[in-house]
Scaffold this motif. Sequence first.
Motif, PDB file in Angstrom:
ATOM      1  N   SER A  21       0.845  -1.193   0.000  1.00 28.66           N
ATOM      2  CA  SER A  21       0.000   0.000   0.000  1.00 28.66           C
ATOM      3  C   SER A  21       0.885   1.249   0.000  1.00 28.66           C
ATOM      4  N   VAL A  43      -1.988  -4.123  -2.509  1.00 32.86           N
ATOM      5  CA  VAL A  43      -2.742  -3.555  -1.391  1.00 32.86           C
ATOM      6  C   VAL A  43      -2.967  -2.096  -1.768  1.00 32.86           C
ATOM      7  N   ILE A 102      -6.333  -5.911  -2.148  1.00 34.41           N
ATOM      8  CA  ILE A 102      -6.694  -5.733  -0.751  1.00 34.41           C
ATOM      9  C   ILE A 102      -7.067  -4.273  -0.538  1.00 34.41           C
ATOM     10  N   SER A 104      -7.294  -1.224   1.758  1.00 33.73           N
ATOM     11  CA  SER A 104      -6.703  -0.746   3.008  1.00 33.73           C
ATOM     12  C   SER A 104      -7.530   0.443   3.503  1.00 33.73           C
ATOM     13  N   GLU A 130      -7.598  -4.507   4.812  1.00 29.26           N
ATOM     14  CA  GLU A 130      -6.561  -4.210   5.796  1.00 29.26           C
ATOM     15  C   GLU A 130      -7.110  -3.059   6.625  1.00 29.26           C
TER      16      GLU A 130
END
Length: 146
Positions: A21, A43, A102, A104, A130
């Motif tokens: 991320s 991410v 993902i 976040s 996340e």
Amino acid sequence: MADLSVNFAGVRCPNPFWLASGPPTNTYGQVARAFDAGWGGAVWKTIGEPIINVYSRYGSVDLGGTRMMGFNNIELISDRPVEDNLREIAEVKRKYPKHAVIASLMVESKRESWHEMVKRTQDTGADAFELNLAKCPTTPARSSSG
Ligand SMILES: Cc1cc2nc3c(=O)[nH]c(=O)nc-3n(C[C@H](O)[C@H](O)[C@H](O)COP(=O)(O)O)c2cc1C
């Protein structure tokens, strides 16, 4: 070519090489390009509300008599609206269903705020969340030079 696909706690992707991320995972264009280049997952750059920017991205932190013990936070969460990010996460998942994405997330420390953000994100098709429960904007470091 060797099969590098992985099943990480139920999240499947073509290989275990993921982008963390950060700045390279902030838009559809960036993540799509990364997947085209061979990355197996990403991410997404943390999204949330409120979007809080820091006063200096290039400050340093002193410790005792030591100058520049470390750098200040240089970036916080995505400065793009949550809805734009969610729409683009959904677009990436539609175009690259076999890659891992993902989401976040970060919101204020309130149960209702987390519930709302998770509900808003669920429909994107992101493979996992996340949850940034204790992150930069809650504890901004004092800058000595910025
Ligand atoms: C400029 C920058 C921005 C980042 N933004 C985020 C973020 O939005 N959310 C997050 O969870 N981590 C963020 N990170 C942390 C990275 O995802 C990663 O965990 C960290 O850089 C450690 O990995 P590395 O050693 O490969 O750099 C950021 C890191 C950097 C350097």
